[in-house]
Design an enzyme around this catalytic site. Structure first.
Site, PDB file in Angstrom:
ATOM      1  N   LYS A 179      13.899  46.088  19.296  1.00 55.14           N
ATOM      2  CA  LYS A 179      13.092  45.295  18.341  1.00 55.14           C
ATOM      3  C   LYS A 179      13.349  43.819  18.670  1.00 55.14           C
ATOM      4  CE  LYS A 179      12.941  43.170  14.860  1.00 55.14           C
ATOM      5  NZ  LYS A 179      12.428  41.777  14.801  1.00 55.14           N
ATOM      6  N   GLU A 253      26.854  40.507  18.835  1.00 55.42           N
ATOM      7  CA  GLU A 253      26.964  39.221  19.537  1.00 55.42           C
ATOM      8  C   GLU A 253      26.379  38.184  18.597  1.00 55.42           C
ATOM      9  OE1 GLU A 253      28.421  38.772  22.279  1.00 55.42           O
ATOM     10  OE2 GLU A 253      28.355  40.669  23.362  1.00 55.42           O
ATOM     11  N   CYS A 287      23.939  30.614  21.732  1.00 56.13           N
ATOM     12  CA  CYS A 287      25.104  31.043  20.949  1.00 56.13           C
ATOM     13  C   CYS A 287      26.382  30.415  21.490  1.00 56.13           C
ATOM     14  CB  CYS A 287      25.211  32.552  20.968  1.00 56.13           C
ATOM     15  SG  CYS A 287      25.070  33.213  22.618  1.00 56.13           S
ATOM     16  N   GLU A 382      27.453  26.560  12.586  1.00 58.47           N
ATOM     17  CA  GLU A 382      26.582  26.567  13.754  1.00 58.47           C
ATOM     18  C   GLU A 382      25.253  25.914  13.389  1.00 58.47           C
ATOM     19  OE1 GLU A 382      24.913  30.316  15.117  1.00 58.47           O
ATOM     20  OE2 GLU A 382      25.631  29.797  17.113  1.00 58.47           O
TER      21      GLU A 382
HETATM   22  P1  NAD Z   1      18.658  36.564  13.153  1.00 60.00           P
HETATM   23  O1  NAD Z   1      19.919  37.255  12.882  1.00 60.00           O
HETATM   24  O2  NAD Z   1      17.868  36.042  12.032  1.00 60.00           O
HETATM   25  O3  NAD Z   1      17.653  37.496  13.973  1.00 60.00           O
HETATM   26  C1  NAD Z   1      18.068  38.229  15.096  1.00 60.00           C
HETATM   27  C2  NAD Z   1      17.272  39.499  15.164  1.00 60.00           C
HETATM   28  O4  NAD Z   1      17.593  40.277  14.013  1.00 60.00           O
HETATM   29  C3  NAD Z   1      15.755  39.315  15.147  1.00 60.00           C
HETATM   30  O5  NAD Z   1      15.146  40.262  15.982  1.00 60.00           O
HETATM   31  C4  NAD Z   1      15.390  39.593  13.700  1.00 60.00           C
HETATM   32  O6  NAD Z   1      14.070  40.053  13.530  1.00 60.00           O
HETATM   33  C5  NAD Z   1      16.393  40.670  13.355  1.00 60.00           C
HETATM   34  N1  NAD Z   1      16.660  40.796  11.922  1.00 60.00           N
HETATM   35  C6  NAD Z   1      16.573  39.840  10.952  1.00 60.00           C
HETATM   36  N2  NAD Z   1      16.894  40.375   9.745  1.00 60.00           N
HETATM   37  C7  NAD Z   1      17.200  41.677   9.963  1.00 60.00           C
HETATM   38  C8  NAD Z   1      17.615  42.758   9.114  1.00 60.00           C
HETATM   39  N3  NAD Z   1      17.776  42.588   7.796  1.00 60.00           N
HETATM   40  N4  NAD Z   1      17.874  43.958   9.680  1.00 60.00           N
HETATM   41  C9  NAD Z   1      17.731  44.138  11.023  1.00 60.00           C
HETATM   42  N5  NAD Z   1      17.315  43.169  11.853  1.00 60.00           N
HETATM   43  C10 NAD Z   1      17.061  41.950  11.343  1.00 60.00           C
HETATM   44  O7  NAD Z   1      19.047  35.445  14.199  1.00 60.00           O
HETATM   45  P2  NAD Z   1      18.084  34.478  14.984  1.00 60.00           P
HETATM   46  O8  NAD Z   1      17.678  33.412  14.047  1.00 60.00           O
HETATM   47  O9  NAD Z   1      17.007  35.266  15.633  1.00 60.00           O
HETATM   48  O10 NAD Z   1      19.043  33.957  16.159  1.00 60.00           O
HETATM   49  C11 NAD Z   1      19.919  32.930  15.969  1.00 60.00           C
HETATM   50  C12 NAD Z   1      21.328  33.437  15.814  1.00 60.00           C
HETATM   51  O11 NAD Z   1      21.658  34.367  16.854  1.00 60.00           O
HETATM   52  C13 NAD Z   1      22.348  32.346  15.966  1.00 60.00           C
HETATM   53  O12 NAD Z   1      23.323  32.490  14.968  1.00 60.00           O
HETATM   54  C14 NAD Z   1      22.934  32.557  17.347  1.00 60.00           C
HETATM   55  O13 NAD Z   1      24.198  32.045  17.563  1.00 60.00           O
HETATM   56  C15 NAD Z   1      22.874  34.023  17.494  1.00 60.00           C
HETATM   57  N6  NAD Z   1      22.832  34.411  18.917  1.00 60.00           N
HETATM   58  C16 NAD Z   1      23.946  34.980  19.470  1.00 60.00           C
HETATM   59  C17 NAD Z   1      23.973  35.327  20.810  1.00 60.00           C
HETATM   60  C18 NAD Z   1      25.185  35.953  21.433  1.00 60.00           C
HETATM   61  O14 NAD Z   1      25.093  36.529  22.499  1.00 60.00           O
HETATM   62  N7  NAD Z   1      26.347  35.890  20.829  1.00 60.00           N
HETATM   63  C19 NAD Z   1      22.846  35.127  21.588  1.00 60.00           C
HETATM   64  C20 NAD Z   1      21.723  34.550  21.002  1.00 60.00           C
HETATM   65  C21 NAD Z   1      21.731  34.215  19.637  1.00 60.00           C
END
Ligand code: NAD
Length: 480
Positions: A179, A253, A287, A382
């Site tokens: 997803k 992650e 990240c 962050e």
């Molecule tokens: P997010 O957690 O809002 O979304 C990530 C994914 O989760 C998306 O596909 C989203 O649709 C899905 N999602 C959202 N709510 C959900 C729920 N209730 N149940 C299941 N899935 C759900 O994060 P974002 O805004 O997309 O990304 C930014 C964050 O991701 C930052 O905190 C960043 O540091 C982190 N990030 C970490 C890494 C890593 O490898 N450690 C890499 C990239 C981003």
């Protein structure tokens, strides 16, 4: 059905074919470059996730599950080559959808291909073990796929994180349901379409939609055997709770507040471009962004002056050669601007938004703050934007305490010419990766990557990811 790269059909890829969401609902796709709607994606729900999980299960019981490790590896390597063949087209999609500068988008595609080359080559090299046991017994241990793996990925490096996650899972023989993030998923849809021409149907299924609907349905689905999540700590917690309810494992992650520690004897000419790039690249929406620079006091004035020069010269722009594109969304832009307004620290330098940047785009000028109180929210939380916090320190012990003094623990770096100090400080870092006189690894496909505490747990990349996407079976043969 072919995916038009300019205006994709709002469909999901399930069992190797494009299918519309069962509800018929779709969502608009906005380009961060200009704020314009330019495409639509499927707004899927639990029914579509059900179909994708069933397709993955059927693939495991069908042609995909019947392949040998070497055959799986060959297909993945072929897929990596196909991604390289389409790199320009994929990069153009990514830039329009995610906003990142074209050169960065192209580098992302090369790295995405690299995941399939690496894991394709690794597929038949995951050995088991023979375990010495009591007389009359032969014992061996094998690594088996979990089965159906769920993958939820974010918008900041859509293609790369797709490759990182499913590359390792497929190499181990799992069947995947992924997803993508609603804010940027078009490169993933095109990548999945290319995969559909190479992999048996159902080995990889991609379902788009909102996190709280499609993402939640995937994370809670009783038909998945493991889940890999990359995203925010808040959602990561929900994923872990859902995994616990299904008695399955997960990798998380999550975010970071990664420090770079610069001692007075560091090679500043070498450090300077790396320090700036670590937070400017991808608009700080990384990240592992180097969002804190800890500077020993004797070089504070010299280094902050040189960093300030760099920041002042950066223009946020949609131009192909730009270092800094727009942020992902109006929401993210507002969030970053709120952090900047409420930082409560002196501004050492601020870049600009280019005069020709479209007014509707989500551009934010980069900011260098300093000296920043290490306990303040801007130094602890962050931001996920082009915002660098400069923090002075006197002693090595103080630097270590500040570096380790957030809830995160993803990446750190230490800049010094003193070999003993390199080893002491690197060993003292509480995080998943430490760099000495460098930062970031140009993708680092081979290098285990992941965090501790609020940065998550489990490891992606390298052979460690193959182990995460497998479970151990021990066979005890009592032959007398
Ligand atoms: P997010 O957690 O809002 O979304 C990530 C994914 O989760 C998306 O596909 C989203 O649709 C899905 N999602 C959202 N709510 C959900 C729920 N209730 N149940 C299941 N899935 C759900 O994060 P974002 O805004 O997309 O990304 C930014 C964050 O991701 C930052 O905190 C960043 O540091 C982190 N990030 C970490 C890494 C890593 O490898 N450690 C890499 C990239 C981003």
């Amino acid at each position: 059905m072919s995916l038009n790269t300019a205006l994709p059909q709002p469909m999901n890829l399930i069992a190797g074919t494009w299918v519309p969401p069962q509800s018929g609902r779709q969502m608009a796709v906005v380009s961060p470059l200009d704020g314009e709607v330019f495409a639509a994606i499927a707004d899927s729900d639990a029914a579509d996730i059900d179909a994708a999980v069933a397709a993955a299960r059927a693939a495991l019981e069908g042609p995909w599950g019947a392949l040998s490790a070497a055959e799986r590896g060959r297909l993945l390597m072929r897929y990596g080559a196909a991604i390289l063949d389409h790199a320009d087209e994929l990069a153009a999609i990514e830039t329009r959808d995610n906003g990142k500068p074209l050169a960065q988008a192209r580098a992302d595609m090369v790295m995405t291909a690299r995941y399939f080359e690496y894991y394709g080559g690794a597929a038949d090299k995951v050995h088991g073990e023979v375990i010495p046991f009591q007389r009359g017994y032969s014992v061996h241990m094998t690594r088996e796929p979990h089965g159906v793996t769920g993958h939820i990925v974010p918008w900041n490096y859509p293609a790369q994180i797709y490759g990182r996650s499913i590359g390792a899972a497929l190499a181990m023989g799992n069947a995947c349901v992924l997803k993508p993030a609603e804010d940027a998923c078009l490169s993933i849809l095109r990548l999945a379409e290319i995969a559909a021409g190479i992999l048996p149907p159902g080995a990889l299924n991609v379902v788009t939609g909102r996190g709280e609907v499609a993402g939640k349905a995937l994370s809670e689905h009783p038909g998945i055997d493991f889940i890999s999540f990359t995203g925010s700590p808040e959602v990561g917690q929900m994923i872990q709770i859902a995994a616990a309810r299904n008695f399955i494992g997960c990798t998380l992650e999550l975010g970071g507040k990664s420090p770079q520690i610069v001692f007075e004897d560091a090679d500043l000419d070498a450090a300077l471009p790396v320090l700036a790039n670590a937070i400017i690249q991808n608009g700080g929406q990384t990240c592992s962004a180097g969002s804190r620079v800890l500077i020993q006091r004797p070089i504070w004035d010299a280094l902050t002056a040189r960093l300030a020069e760099r920041f002042t010269a950066v223009e946020a722009s949609p131009a192909d050669g730009s270092l800094l594109g727009p942020l992902i969304s109006a929401r993210q832009k507002a969030r970053v601007e709120r952090y900047i307004a409420e930082a409560g620290a002196p501004v050492l330098a601020q870049g600009k938004v280019a005069a020709d940047a479209p007014a509707g785009g989500f551009y934010v000028a980069p900011v260098l703050f300093g000296p920043v109180d290490p306990a303040s929210p801007i130094a602890q939380e962050e931001v996920f934007g082009p915002v660098l916090c400069a923090i002075p320190f006197d002693t090595e012990a103080e630097a270590i305490a500040i570096a380790n003094g957030t809830q995160y623990g993803l990446v750190a770096s230490v800049w010094t010419r003193d070999g003993a100090r390199q080893a002491r400080v690197a060993n003292a870092m509480r995080c998943g990766q430490v760099f000495i006189n460098g930062f970031g690894a140009g993708g680092g496909v081979e290098l285990p990557f992941g965090g501790i505490r609020k940065s998550g747990h489990g490891r992606e990349k390298g052979f460690e990811a193959l182990y995460e996407f497998s479970t151990i079976r021990t066979i005890v043969n009592h032959h007398g």
